[in-house]
Design a protein around this motif. Sequence first.
Motif, PDB file in Angstrom:
ATOM      1  N   GLU A  64     -29.986  -9.641 -28.803  1.00  0.00           N
ATOM      2  CA  GLU A  64     -28.716 -10.381 -28.379  1.00  0.00           C
ATOM      3  C   GLU A  64     -28.051  -9.619 -27.224  1.00  0.00           C
ATOM      4  OE1 GLU A  64     -27.007 -13.069 -29.404  1.00  0.00           O
ATOM      5  OE2 GLU A  64     -28.656 -13.689 -30.902  1.00  0.00           O
ATOM      6  N   THR A  65     -28.208  -8.253 -27.359  1.00  0.00           N
ATOM      7  CA  THR A  65     -27.498  -7.571 -26.425  1.00  0.00           C
ATOM      8  C   THR A  65     -28.302  -6.257 -26.065  1.00  0.00           C
ATOM      9  OG1 THR A  65     -26.533  -6.092 -28.054  1.00  0.00           O
ATOM     10  CG2 THR A  65     -25.094  -7.775 -27.261  1.00  0.00           C
ATOM     11  N   PHE A  66     -28.114  -5.639 -24.874  1.00  0.00           N
ATOM     12  CA  PHE A  66     -28.927  -4.650 -24.372  1.00  0.00           C
ATOM     13  C   PHE A  66     -28.839  -3.312 -25.358  1.00  0.00           C
ATOM     14  CE2 PHE A  66     -29.149  -0.226 -22.652  1.00  0.00           C
ATOM     15  CZ  PHE A  66     -30.401  -0.302 -21.935  1.00  0.00           C
ATOM     16  N   GLU A  67     -27.779  -3.139 -26.110  1.00  0.00           N
ATOM     17  CA  GLU A  67     -27.432  -2.084 -27.297  1.00  0.00           C
ATOM     18  C   GLU A  67     -28.468  -2.755 -28.351  1.00  0.00           C
ATOM     19  OE1 GLU A  67     -24.212  -2.133 -24.430  1.00  0.00           O
ATOM     20  OE2 GLU A  67     -24.842  -3.869 -25.719  1.00  0.00           O
ATOM     21  N   ALA A  68     -28.553  -3.680 -28.828  1.00  0.00           N
ATOM     22  CA  ALA A  68     -29.368  -4.105 -29.827  1.00  0.00           C
ATOM     23  C   ALA A  68     -30.915  -3.910 -29.412  1.00  0.00           C
ATOM     24  CB  ALA A  68     -29.397  -5.514 -30.280  1.00  0.00           C
ATOM     25  N   ALA A  69     -31.254  -4.006 -28.252  1.00  0.00           N
ATOM     26  CA  ALA A  69     -32.609  -3.715 -27.808  1.00  0.00           C
ATOM     27  C   ALA A  69     -32.888  -2.242 -27.549  1.00  0.00           C
ATOM     28  CB  ALA A  69     -32.775  -4.061 -26.379  1.00  0.00           C
ATOM     29  N   ALA A  70     -31.948  -1.467 -27.366  1.00  0.00           N
ATOM     30  CA  ALA A  70     -31.776  -0.162 -27.258  1.00  0.00           C
ATOM     31  C   ALA A  70     -32.010   0.688 -28.572  1.00  0.00           C
ATOM     32  CB  ALA A  70     -30.577   0.393 -26.627  1.00  0.00           C
ATOM     33  N   ALA A  71     -31.194  -0.040 -29.472  1.00  0.00           N
ATOM     34  CA  ALA A  71     -31.407   0.353 -30.924  1.00  0.00           C
ATOM     35  C   ALA A  71     -32.982   0.391 -31.424  1.00  0.00           C
ATOM     36  CB  ALA A  71     -30.384  -0.246 -31.709  1.00  0.00           C
ATOM     37  N   LEU A  72     -33.532  -0.886 -31.114  1.00  0.00           N
ATOM     38  CA  LEU A  72     -34.869  -1.187 -31.529  1.00  0.00           C
ATOM     39  C   LEU A  72     -35.741   0.047 -31.235  1.00  0.00           C
ATOM     40  CD1 LEU A  72     -35.439  -4.994 -31.010  1.00  0.00           C
ATOM     41  CD2 LEU A  72     -35.750  -3.558 -32.989  1.00  0.00           C
ATOM     42  N   VAL A  73     -35.524   0.271 -29.714  1.00  0.00           N
ATOM     43  CA  VAL A  73     -36.483   1.343 -29.150  1.00  0.00           C
ATOM     44  C   VAL A  73     -36.162   2.727 -29.402  1.00  0.00           C
ATOM     45  CG1 VAL A  73     -36.652   2.465 -26.746  1.00  0.00           C
ATOM     46  CG2 VAL A  73     -36.527  -0.074 -26.928  1.00  0.00           C
ATOM     47  N   ALA A  74     -34.716   3.029 -29.902  1.00  0.00           N
ATOM     48  CA  ALA A  74     -34.385   4.600 -30.403  1.00  0.00           C
ATOM     49  C   ALA A  74     -35.060   4.743 -31.828  1.00  0.00           C
ATOM     50  CB  ALA A  74     -32.961   4.512 -30.402  1.00  0.00           C
ATOM     51  N   ALA A  75     -35.492   3.266 -32.265  1.00  0.00           N
ATOM     52  CA  ALA A  75     -36.153   3.701 -33.729  1.00  0.00           C
ATOM     53  C   ALA A  75     -37.711   3.995 -33.524  1.00  0.00           C
ATOM     54  CB  ALA A  75     -35.768   2.527 -34.597  1.00  0.00           C
ATOM     55  N   ASP A  76     -38.147   3.700 -32.365  1.00  0.00           N
ATOM     56  CA  ASP A  76     -39.531   3.782 -32.083  1.00  0.00           C
ATOM     57  C   ASP A  76     -40.044   5.371 -32.665  1.00  0.00           C
ATOM     58  OD1 ASP A  76     -42.215   4.343 -31.022  1.00  0.00           O
ATOM     59  OD2 ASP A  76     -41.775   3.523 -29.306  1.00  0.00           O
ATOM     60  N   PRO A  77     -40.829   5.422 -33.647  1.00  0.00           N
ATOM     61  CA  PRO A  77     -41.444   6.823 -34.239  1.00  0.00           C
ATOM     62  C   PRO A  77     -41.747   7.664 -33.119  1.00  0.00           C
ATOM     63  CG  PRO A  77     -42.007   5.038 -35.677  1.00  0.00           C
ATOM     64  CD  PRO A  77     -41.643   4.480 -34.247  1.00  0.00           C
ATOM     65  N   VAL A  78     -42.594   7.286 -31.928  1.00  0.00           N
ATOM     66  CA  VAL A  78     -43.054   8.197 -31.067  1.00  0.00           C
ATOM     67  C   VAL A  78     -41.733   8.735 -30.184  1.00  0.00           C
ATOM     68  CG1 VAL A  78     -43.665   6.644 -29.020  1.00  0.00           C
ATOM     69  CG2 VAL A  78     -45.268   8.379 -29.569  1.00  0.00           C
ATOM     70  N   LEU A  79     -40.716   8.083 -29.906  1.00  0.00           N
ATOM     71  CA  LEU A  79     -39.790   8.791 -29.279  1.00  0.00           C
ATOM     72  C   LEU A  79     -39.148   9.819 -30.112  1.00  0.00           C
ATOM     73  CD1 LEU A  79     -38.295   5.610 -27.439  1.00  0.00           C
ATOM     74  CD2 LEU A  79     -39.557   7.559 -26.461  1.00  0.00           C
TER      75      LEU A  79
END
Length: 98
Positions: A64-79
């Motif tokens: 829905e938003t950039f923030e929601a996409a960023a939250a998906l990425v922030a949860a990436d285990p490799v990061l």
Amino acid sequence: MPYFCYRLIAPRPDFPAAMTPEEQAAMARHGAYWAEQVAAGTAIAVGPVFAPDGAFGLGILQAETFEAAAALVAADPVLAAGLGFGHRIDPMPTLLHR
């Protein structure tokens, strides 16, 4: 619903050919995480790109938003593993797909 391009930047030029055991484990968790996101419909496509100047990961996300996409990425285990991977997220105003 907006789309976003996620680029996972490898920690060094010889990646993934010279992954350490710790990196291999983190990448396994990374793959499982994004497989779940594909199944949930939040990731449209995810995979490695073996470019001549170095490999990177590419994901097309729907959120829905950039923030929601960023939250998906922030949860990436490799990061989250703190192994030196970088990333960027860019909005995609439209996406044509089958």
